[in-house]
Design a protein around this motif. Structure first.
Motif, PDB file in Angstrom:
ATOM      1  N   VAL A  74       0.848  -1.147  -0.216  1.00  0.00           N
ATOM      2  CA  VAL A  74       0.089   0.026  -0.008  1.00  0.00           C
ATOM      3  C   VAL A  74       0.841   1.237  -0.017  1.00  0.00           C
ATOM      4  O   VAL A  74       0.403   2.133  -0.083  1.00  0.00           O
ATOM      5  N   ALA A  75       2.223   1.087   0.151  1.00  0.00           N
ATOM      6  CA  ALA A  75       3.090   2.283   0.185  1.00  0.00           C
ATOM      7  C   ALA A  75       2.924   2.761  -1.108  1.00  0.00           C
ATOM      8  O   ALA A  75       3.617   4.231  -1.300  1.00  0.00           O
ATOM      9  N   ARG A  76       2.759   1.922  -2.310  1.00  0.00           N
ATOM     10  CA  ARG A  76       3.103   2.442  -3.632  1.00  0.00           C
ATOM     11  C   ARG A  76       1.880   3.491  -3.727  1.00  0.00           C
ATOM     12  O   ARG A  76       0.860   3.365  -3.493  1.00  0.00           O
ATOM     13  N   GLY A  77       1.823   4.278  -4.853  1.00  0.00           N
ATOM     14  CA  GLY A  77       0.926   5.272  -5.165  1.00  0.00           C
ATOM     15  C   GLY A  77      -0.314   4.984  -6.006  1.00  0.00           C
ATOM     16  O   GLY A  77      -0.524   3.736  -5.962  1.00  0.00           O
ATOM     17  N   LEU A  78      -1.280   5.677  -6.189  1.00  0.00           N
ATOM     18  CA  LEU A  78      -2.444   5.311  -6.660  1.00  0.00           C
ATOM     19  C   LEU A  78      -2.194   4.711  -8.042  1.00  0.00           C
ATOM     20  O   LEU A  78      -2.874   3.854  -8.325  1.00  0.00           O
ATOM     21  N   PHE A  79      -1.237   4.843  -9.059  1.00  0.00           N
ATOM     22  CA  PHE A  79      -0.998   4.346 -10.154  1.00  0.00           C
ATOM     23  C   PHE A  79       0.534   4.577 -10.556  1.00  0.00           C
ATOM     24  O   PHE A  79       1.098   5.538 -10.185  1.00  0.00           O
ATOM     25  N   GLU A  80       1.068   3.418 -11.317  1.00  0.00           N
ATOM     26  CA  GLU A  80       2.492   3.886 -11.767  1.00  0.00           C
ATOM     27  C   GLU A  80       2.456   3.567 -13.233  1.00  0.00           C
ATOM     28  O   GLU A  80       1.891   3.101 -13.752  1.00  0.00           O
ATOM     29  N   ASP A  81       3.029   4.408 -13.883  1.00  0.00           N
ATOM     30  CA  ASP A  81       3.460   4.517 -15.312  1.00  0.00           C
ATOM     31  C   ASP A  81       1.895   4.951 -15.931  1.00  0.00           C
ATOM     32  O   ASP A  81       1.349   5.323 -15.165  1.00  0.00           O
ATOM     33  N   LYS A  82       1.853   4.139 -17.172  1.00  0.00           N
ATOM     34  CA  LYS A  82       0.724   4.706 -18.010  1.00  0.00           C
ATOM     35  C   LYS A  82      -0.381   3.324 -18.258  1.00  0.00           C
ATOM     36  O   LYS A  82       0.245   2.613 -18.378  1.00  0.00           O
ATOM     37  N   VAL A  83      -1.381   3.647 -17.589  1.00  0.00           N
ATOM     38  CA  VAL A  83      -2.276   2.367 -17.518  1.00  0.00           C
ATOM     39  C   VAL A  83      -3.885   2.983 -17.779  1.00  0.00           C
ATOM     40  O   VAL A  83      -4.108   3.989 -17.597  1.00  0.00           O
ATOM     41  N   ALA A  84      -4.321   2.391 -18.634  1.00  0.00           N
ATOM     42  CA  ALA A  84      -5.673   2.611 -18.960  1.00  0.00           C
ATOM     43  C   ALA A  84      -6.789   2.508 -18.128  1.00  0.00           C
ATOM     44  O   ALA A  84      -7.851   2.167 -18.385  1.00  0.00           O
ATOM     45  N   ASN A  85      -6.513   3.255 -16.941  1.00  0.00           N
ATOM     46  CA  ASN A  85      -7.769   3.250 -15.876  1.00  0.00           C
ATOM     47  C   ASN A  85      -8.158   4.621 -15.788  1.00  0.00           C
ATOM     48  O   ASN A  85      -7.502   5.842 -16.087  1.00  0.00           O
ATOM     49  N   HIS A 120      -1.892  -2.318 -12.626  1.00  0.00           N
ATOM     50  CA  HIS A 120      -0.816  -2.412 -13.693  1.00  0.00           C
ATOM     51  C   HIS A 120      -1.572  -2.932 -14.995  1.00  0.00           C
ATOM     52  O   HIS A 120      -2.685  -3.206 -15.089  1.00  0.00           O
ATOM     53  N   GLU A 121      -0.848  -2.305 -16.160  1.00  0.00           N
ATOM     54  CA  GLU A 121      -1.678  -2.512 -17.343  1.00  0.00           C
ATOM     55  C   GLU A 121      -1.857  -4.209 -17.630  1.00  0.00           C
ATOM     56  O   GLU A 121      -2.878  -4.364 -18.321  1.00  0.00           O
ATOM     57  N   LYS A 122      -1.113  -4.731 -17.241  1.00  0.00           N
ATOM     58  CA  LYS A 122      -1.369  -6.340 -17.644  1.00  0.00           C
ATOM     59  C   LYS A 122      -2.431  -6.832 -16.823  1.00  0.00           C
ATOM     60  O   LYS A 122      -2.803  -8.009 -17.103  1.00  0.00           O
ATOM     61  N   SER A 123      -2.905  -6.039 -15.705  1.00  0.00           N
ATOM     62  CA  SER A 123      -4.239  -6.507 -15.137  1.00  0.00           C
ATOM     63  C   SER A 123      -5.221  -6.674 -15.952  1.00  0.00           C
ATOM     64  O   SER A 123      -6.405  -7.352 -15.596  1.00  0.00           O
ATOM     65  N   ILE A 124      -5.265  -5.956 -17.199  1.00  0.00           N
ATOM     66  CA  ILE A 124      -6.371  -6.145 -18.169  1.00  0.00           C
ATOM     67  C   ILE A 124      -6.510  -7.714 -18.598  1.00  0.00           C
ATOM     68  O   ILE A 124      -7.635  -7.977 -18.862  1.00  0.00           O
ATOM     69  N   LEU A 125      -5.354  -8.589 -18.248  1.00  0.00           N
ATOM     70  CA  LEU A 125      -5.864  -9.650 -18.647  1.00  0.00           C
ATOM     71  C   LEU A 125      -6.904 -10.453 -17.761  1.00  0.00           C
ATOM     72  O   LEU A 125      -7.786 -11.319 -18.306  1.00  0.00           O
ATOM     73  N   LEU A 126      -6.902  -9.920 -16.511  1.00  0.00           N
ATOM     74  CA  LEU A 126      -7.965 -10.683 -15.641  1.00  0.00           C
ATOM     75  C   LEU A 126      -9.355 -10.228 -16.197  1.00  0.00           C
ATOM     76  O   LEU A 126     -10.402 -11.119 -15.730  1.00  0.00           O
ATOM     77  N   ALA A 127      -9.330  -9.138 -17.105  1.00  0.00           N
ATOM     78  CA  ALA A 127     -11.044  -8.943 -17.594  1.00  0.00           C
ATOM     79  C   ALA A 127     -11.084  -9.686 -18.914  1.00  0.00           C
ATOM     80  O   ALA A 127     -12.301  -9.880 -19.370  1.00  0.00           O
TER      81      ALA A 127
END
Lengths: 515, 505
Positions: free
Chosen positions: B266-277, B344-351
């Motif tokens: 939880v220490a990392r931010g709301l988002f990292e790098d460019k992600v389509a959310n 992360h952008e790879k999480s779109i695989l879960l959808a």
């Protein structure tokens, strides 16, 4: 509709193979070198240039083809066109080369479409997958040999076979002049197609120049048409003039011919194509070993057998008489003679011509000088057309195609390519077996049980060579053993198919004599 | 041709495509000092093989957590341990403690790629084959087509076999869970899903639908009697599975706590790098990361995710059918992707996995979404040098799937389940919604192709170096938002009438 889907399939297959941009093969450098030679050097130097070991050894029309490609290549990476830059392999170069193969394959797609149109269907079925034209299209476009040699390795065989198949299709459609033109162009693109030139020559002379036959199918000498012969002559000579003309004018013809026909190379190619000479070599070696063991021969007296070294050299046989190029030529002509005679004496139309073509290709493969394994495709691809029309041909096709394709395995020897070749081989074999069986269902199986046993033996050989052999100590002492085993085992299958094809041909002769 | 031969050829083709993609580059190839995901997986093999279990998740002299520390649950660690044992047999240099950092060779690459392929062959591909044959309807030819498109989905192939990850394992286990639930084997399904959760914590995106479906099913069967029995059975299965997976870490509470701290950073931010959310796209207009404090960012994303997920979950609770379950999986994973924390952008695989399950029922929308999801990961592929496989597999998938499903022909309003939209646009009765959808599809595909071309061929404007990735992620975000709304509407609309169902078959 059908062809639309096929072109989509084949384009995606071809381009899928683009993903394999990691594979390296010498042919890649060969063609890059030829792009460089034709682009950077003047015409007079094309067949003299030898800064690279891969000198130009295809006829001039292919050199012009490379010249055309080189202009597009300049957009991708001008460095590849530098003759001195040997082994240049930047990503744009690789991309361009692979794209060129995919694009030239479009000709194969077109040729397949033409061939599919000529296929005779016995019982038209509504199911797309069961129609002979669809099965033929898949067998031609997804041929394992073409995929592996063109897209994984690197050659332009798809394009060349496209021209051959188009020529065959034109003959099947009775457009003989177009077919002759295409074949003349093909000969000037790659002279290996001289293997099937006798079939073309005899067929065109007999069925095209003599416009009519007697009722018993013998020659009607009175119906000879000099106009047609002249037309053929004009076509062939004009193509040859366009191709060789500039070099004859420059007085370079002997040099060109010496490049095209390098007889200094040995009897067998480095990887030992599965032909009769492979069996001959093995016989020689076995007799020598037996003789030494049984103390009938003195080992010191025998000349050193060098063809088992896997290198391309002049070879001497130890015990049996050595084979020279003229001997192979005589053997080839003898093997092809009965087929040629049969379409002269009793022509059976375009399909008889096709059968003779396959026999010529196979005969030249079995008895030719310095034959490469890839040449078996020259017999397999035209046989596909016959296979979707007749039961017996389908059975022979299954044996020849499986054996011929398996003999290409040693060409891909890196561990990364092992899964690819196994998967592609499995796919093609599975498809050809199930599709042809379902096409000719209802009259028993296509293959004799012994043939099935032989083909299963291929699996055993494959496992032994790919998996068991690298783990044994023989890898150091007898490095050529898997190549030897593969060649010999496949040679048996190829010879068997050759014999069976002849049997069918002669049986047709006997039947028509009885009629 | 018989079905078994068609299926075998299908599977062989898909395996060939996977291996073909493997021959390309991987993430972080030749890029010291940190390299990429490939090196991370190799490092985990090194750590799990050489160090005792107690030290895997802790920062010690032998285990530097800053260099790719383990941040997946224990099952990943056990899988790495298994691979490490095999690696040791082939070449001990690959897993030598400390010395094998940054080890790169073609033999090693082959080995790593082979591990991914073997895992896929054992887990993901059989699940896909069984799903297409037992839980999708249509003739056997249609089932084979579904299988082909399912297995040729480019996003998963490019991430697993290109970038290098083991998503096939977690998604495969989740698929086994869905398969079991579809066949009525609830306990086995919950066990499979618990294993998936223990492999990658991102499977939590799918957890809510599983929970709601099983709870709803138990309630339907009566809370006194069979329903309660079912509930207890499932609960026991889940607890036992978790206990077995976490066994080495349960002896000491600090161990378990450390693992939890590693897998939920939880220490990392709301988002990292460019992600389509939502947050990344919102960031283009308002710099949300600087406007809100870290805590309020957490609460905001929590609240939004809950709001987005609630309608679909409640609908599933009240109507626990398999169709609703599949739709809820899509909606839940999309909602989590769009609004959750540290996505992360790879999480779109879960959808993408649940959408693949809907290929047979809603081909056009499924293909569109799958294409968009692959496109959203395009900047990642470009970074890894996977441009050619990306183009080739996307083209092949698009052409093949639109042809095999005749997606563009079977796109009437009924077949696209646009009934809900019709109700929304009641004031414009003459609007041809199906035609609008088709045109949007065409324009979208052309736009994706154009964006890919410009990202590759043109240089970004000098003051905005991230121009193209941001454009890509905003474009993809709009697609995902639209998909979320669409699938929510479909979930709430009544099932198709008998007539149109017969037409589909």
């Amino acid at each position: 509709h059908l062809s639309c889907m096929h072109s989509k399939c084949s384009v995606s297959v071809g381009s899928l193979c683009l993903s394999l941009s990691d594979s390296h093969s010498t042919d890649f450098e060969v063609h890059r070198n030829w792009l460089a030679i034709t682009h950077s050097l003047p015409l007079s130097r094309w067949y003299y240039e030898n800064s690279s070991e891969w000198t130009l050894d295809y006829p001039p029309l292919f050199a012009w083809f490379e010249f055309g490609l080189s202009h597009v290549a300049r957009r991708f990476d001008p460095d590849m066109l530098d003759v001195q830059r040997l082994q240049h392999r930047s990503p744009p170069t690789v991309l361009f080369q692979r794209l060129s193969v995919v694009c030239s394959d479009l000709l194969l797609v077109f040729a397949t479409r033409e061939c599919c149109r000529c296929v005779r269907e016995q019982k038209p079925s509504r199911d797309l997958l069961k129609r002979p034209s669809f099965i033929l299209a898949v067998l031609l476009l997804w041929n394992f040999g073409l995929l592996v040699v063109d897209h994984v390795h690197f050659q332009y065989n798809g394009f060349l076979f496209g021209v051959l198949l188009l020529s065959v299709a034109k003959h099947l459609q009775s457009r003989h002049l177009q077919g002759a033109l295409l074949f003349a162009v093909l000969l000037n693109l790659k002279h290996i197609y001289l293997y099937v030139a006798p079939a073309y020559g005899i067929y065109l002379l007999r069925s095209f120049c003599f416009t009519q036959d007697n009722t018993d199918s013998s020659v009607r000498w009175s119906s000879f048409s000099p106009a047609r012969l002249a037309a053929l002559g004009v076509i062939v000579t004009s193509v040859c003039v366009v191709s060789f003309g500039p070099f004859v004018l420059l007085g370079q013809l002997p040099q060109v011919l010496s490049r095209l026909f390098p007889f200094k190379r040995g009897l067998c190619h480095a990887y030992w194509a599965p032909n009769a000479w492979a069996l001959y070599n093995v016989l020689d070696k076995t007799l020598v070993t037996l003789g030494v063991r049984l103390k009938l021969l003195q080992e010191a007296e025998l000349p050193k057998a060098s063809m088992t070294g896997g290198l391309v050299q002049e070879s001497q046989h130890a015990l049996l008489p050595s084979i020279s190029p003229s001997v192979t030529l005589v053997c080839t002509l003898l093997s092809v003679l009965p087929a040629a005679l049969s379409i002269w004496l009793r022509p059976r139309g375009a399909r008889g011509f096709l059968r003779c073509l396959v026999l010529c290709a196979l005969g030249s493969f079995l008895f030719g000088w310095h034959v490469h394994e890839k040449a078996v495709l020259m017999a397999v691809l035209p046989l596909s057309i016959l296979a979707v029309e007749s039961r017996e041909d389908a059975g022979i096709f299954l044996v020849l195609a499986t054996t011929g394709h398996y003999s290409l395995f040693p060409l891909l020897f890196t561990p990364a390519e092992l899964p690819i070749k196994i998967l592609l081989m499995l796919m093609f074999t599975l498809y050809s077996f199930t599709a042809l069986t379902s096409l000719f269902s209802g009259h028993g199986s296509l293959l004799h049980p012994l043939e099935v046993v032989y083909l299963l033996g291929l699996v055993v050989v494959a496992i032994a060579c790919e998996i068991v052999y690298p783990l044994t100590p023989w890898q150091q002492t007898l490095p050529f053993l898997p190549l030897l085993a593969t060649s010999v085992y496949c040679a048996l299958g190829v010879c068997y198919s050759f014999v069976r094809l002849y049997v069918i041909l002669l049986r047709q002769e006997v039947k028509s004599k009885q009629l | 041709m018989e079905t078994w031969s068609l299926v075998s050829i299908c599977v062989l083709l898909c395996v060939t495509v996977r291996w073909g993609v493997s021959l390309n580059s991987y993430s972080g190839a030749g890029k010291p000092p940190m390299f990429g995901d490939y090196e991370a997986q190799r490092h985990w093999q090194e750590v799990t093989y050489n160090l005792p279990v107690q030290e895997w998740y802790f920062n010690t002299t032998d285990n530097d957590l800053n260099y790719w520390g383990l941040d997946y649950p224990p099952l990943t660690a056990y899988h790495s341990l298994l691979c490490a044992h095999i690696a040791k047999l082939i070449n001990p240099e690959w897993v030598e403690l400390h010395k094998s950092r940054g080890y790169e060779s073609s033999a090693h690459k082959l080995f790593m790629r082979a591990t991914v392929l073997v895992a896929d062959l054992l887990i993901y591909i059989p699940a896909a084959v069984l799903y297409c044959f037992y839980l999708s309807d249509g003739s056997s030819k249609k089932k084979v087509c579904t299988l082909l498109c399912f297995l040729l989905y480019p996003g998963l192939i490019l991430i697993d076999y290109g970038h290098f990850q083991y998503n096939g394992v977690s998604l495969g286990l989740a698929l086994w869970g869905v398969l079991a639930l579809g066949l009525g084997w609830d306990a086995l399904g919950s066990m499979a899903f618990s294993l998936a959760l223990n492999y990658k914590q991102m499977e939590l995106y799918h957890a809510l639908p599983f929970f709601c479906y099983l709870l709803g099913k138990s309630v339907k069967q009566g809370l006194m009697g069979r329903g309660l029995f079912l509930l207890v059975k499932i609960a026991v299965t889940v607890v036992v599975t978790f206990a077995l997976c976490w066994l080495p870490f349960l002896s000491d509470p600090s161990q378990a706590l450390q693992v939890v701290r590693r897998i939920f950073p939880v220490a990392r931010g709301l988002f990292e790098d460019k992600v389509a959310n939502t947050w990344c796209s919102l960031n283009v207009l308002i710099k949300i990361r600087s406007v809100l404090s870290a805590d309020s960012q957490l609460y905001l994303s929590f609240a939004c995710t809950l709001l987005a997920v609630l309608p679909s979950s409640i609908r599933l609770l009240t109507k626990p059918t398999f169709w609703q379950f599949k739709l809820a999986l899509v909606n839940s994973s999309l909602a989590f992707f769009l609004f959750s924390y540290q996505v992360h952008e790879k999480s779109i695989l879960l959808a993408s996995l649940p959408v693949c399950l809907l290929l047979n029922d809603l081909p056009l929308m499924a293909i569109w979404f799958l294409q968009a999801s692959t496109f959203s990961m395009m900047p990642l592929f470009l970074k890894d040098g996977l441009l050619v496989p990306y183009v080739v597999t996307s083209l092949a998938f698009l052409l093949l799937s639109t042809y095999l499903f005749s997606a563009l022909e079977h796109s009437s309003e009924d077949e696209l389940r646009l009934g809900g939209y019709r109700k929304l646009f009641f004031c414009l009765p003459s609007l041809d919604l199906a035609c609008i959808v088709r045109w949007k599809f065409y324009i979208s595909i052309v736009a994706m192709a154009a964006l890919t071309f410009t990202t590759v061929a043109m240089a970004p404007p000098p003051r905005l170096p991230d121009f193209f990735p941001v454009l890509v992620s905003v474009f993809a975000f709009l697609h995902f938002l639209g998909t979320l709304i669409y699938f929510n509407i479909v979930q709430f609309s009544s099932p198709p009438s008998r007539k149109s169902q017969k037409k589909n078959n």
